[in-house]
Design an enzyme around this catalytic site. Sequence first.
Site, PDB file in Angstrom:
ATOM      1  N   CYS A  24      37.556  41.622  45.330  1.00 53.73           N
ATOM      2  CA  CYS A  24      37.910  41.207  44.423  1.00 53.73           C
ATOM      3  C   CYS A  24      37.327  42.186  43.655  1.00 53.73           C
ATOM      4  O   CYS A  24      35.671  42.265  43.342  1.00 53.73           O
ATOM      5  CB  CYS A  24      37.722  39.945  43.818  1.00 53.73           C
ATOM      6  SG  CYS A  24      37.844  39.972  42.082  1.00 53.73           S
ATOM      7  N   CYS A  42      35.823  41.211  40.038  1.00 51.55           N
ATOM      8  CA  CYS A  42      35.325  40.112  40.265  1.00 51.55           C
ATOM      9  C   CYS A  42      33.678  41.420  40.348  1.00 51.55           C
ATOM     10  O   CYS A  42      32.146  41.139  40.041  1.00 51.55           O
ATOM     11  CB  CYS A  42      34.386  39.241  41.649  1.00 51.55           C
ATOM     12  SG  CYS A  42      36.465  38.338  41.607  1.00 51.55           S
ATOM     13  N   ASP A  43      33.784  42.327  41.694  1.00 53.74           N
ATOM     14  CA  ASP A  43      32.580  42.688  42.021  1.00 53.74           C
ATOM     15  C   ASP A  43      32.202  43.910  41.315  1.00 53.74           C
ATOM     16  O   ASP A  43      31.330  45.016  41.861  1.00 53.74           O
ATOM     17  CB  ASP A  43      32.369  42.400  42.889  1.00 53.74           C
ATOM     18  CG  ASP A  43      32.670  40.889  43.635  1.00 53.74           C
ATOM     19  OD1 ASP A  43      31.973  40.591  43.546  1.00 53.74           O
ATOM     20  OD2 ASP A  43      32.735  41.031  45.402  1.00 53.74           O
TER      21      ASP A  43
END
Length: 308
Positions: free
Chosen positions: A131, A134-135
């Site tokens: 992701c 997200c990261d």
Amino acid sequence: MYDTIIIGSGPAGLAAAIYAKRAVLNSLVIEQAPASGGQMLNTYEVDNYPGLPGINGFDLGDAMREHADKLGAEFAEDTVTELQVEGPVKKVIGRKQTYETRTIVLASGAEHRKLLVPGEEALTGRGVSYCATCDGAFFKDKEVAVIGGGDVALEDAILLAKSSRKVTVIHRRDAFRGARILQERLSACPNVEILWNTVAEEILGTQKAEGLRLRQVQTGEQKELPVDGVFIAVGIQPNSELARGKLRQDKGGYICAGEDTKTSVAGVFAAGDVRTKEFRQILTAAADGAAAVAAVENYLNTWNVSEI
Ligand code: NAP
């Protein structure tokens, strides 16, 4: 006893929740995650949802949830472990509770596929991610690799190129399958390199990801690519465990259902990415949610099971 239980709160589940309230059905949405939106939550920018150009996926999920809430949709946070689908009264068995319903709309979506190479499992969360939204921020000014050639890989690479020093896209073929517009945006990123016809055979590193062992598929030539982060975007697989042995599925595990969302069992409908379909988009998932509720209404009327 519910008229319908909707399992999942991605775009298919949330659209079904909205349509079910408007159809005045006694309905419940069961969601596993504390946040609604499904895969949209991992999408930085959605550029093809009509009327909302460039909206962030999280915001779109939030807006759909707010819409359902406004209409009074009922939500339960639970993990469904089993479905009993035969007969007019169906059971949805959750970790917290068992629910009874006349119909089920399975909108459990899909999740990322694994690459299945050495190092992947051990280093997930330690430099290996599925992701970028997200990261990605963890890799500011660092070098990262994106593996895959679909829409998600291209979107991830474009997003990462904004903050990472260098992005290497590794694709097993010589052409991307992702949308043309994304390919154009990617080629405009000065810090992106594409390695065609190349596969990652191992993710290197002990405490954290440190690189990839690559193989050029035509020449067989092997080399190591040092990177700080590896983003894997090699497709999705359906969350269809609940259907196993109960509903007809195709070879990939997708639940067999057409545009009308009807599965092999009367009163059970499959909507969104979990069903067999050609084109998996937020828009087509939301459309499925609407179609599923129409099918639910039709089933309830035809079989007069509302009396049970
Ligand atoms: P996808 O379209 O299935 O693409 C997966 C990519 O990974 C393909 O390029 C595939 O290569 C590659 N791949 C698969 N297995 C691999 C392996 N073992 N090793 C190396 N490469 C591998 O998946 P996706 O990008 O996750 O997208 C999923 C669905 O969501 C698609 O239907 C997509 O259109 C949709 N989506 C839409 C949007 C949007 O509308 N904005 C955004 C995101 C996703 P090959 O090309 O060689 O098969």
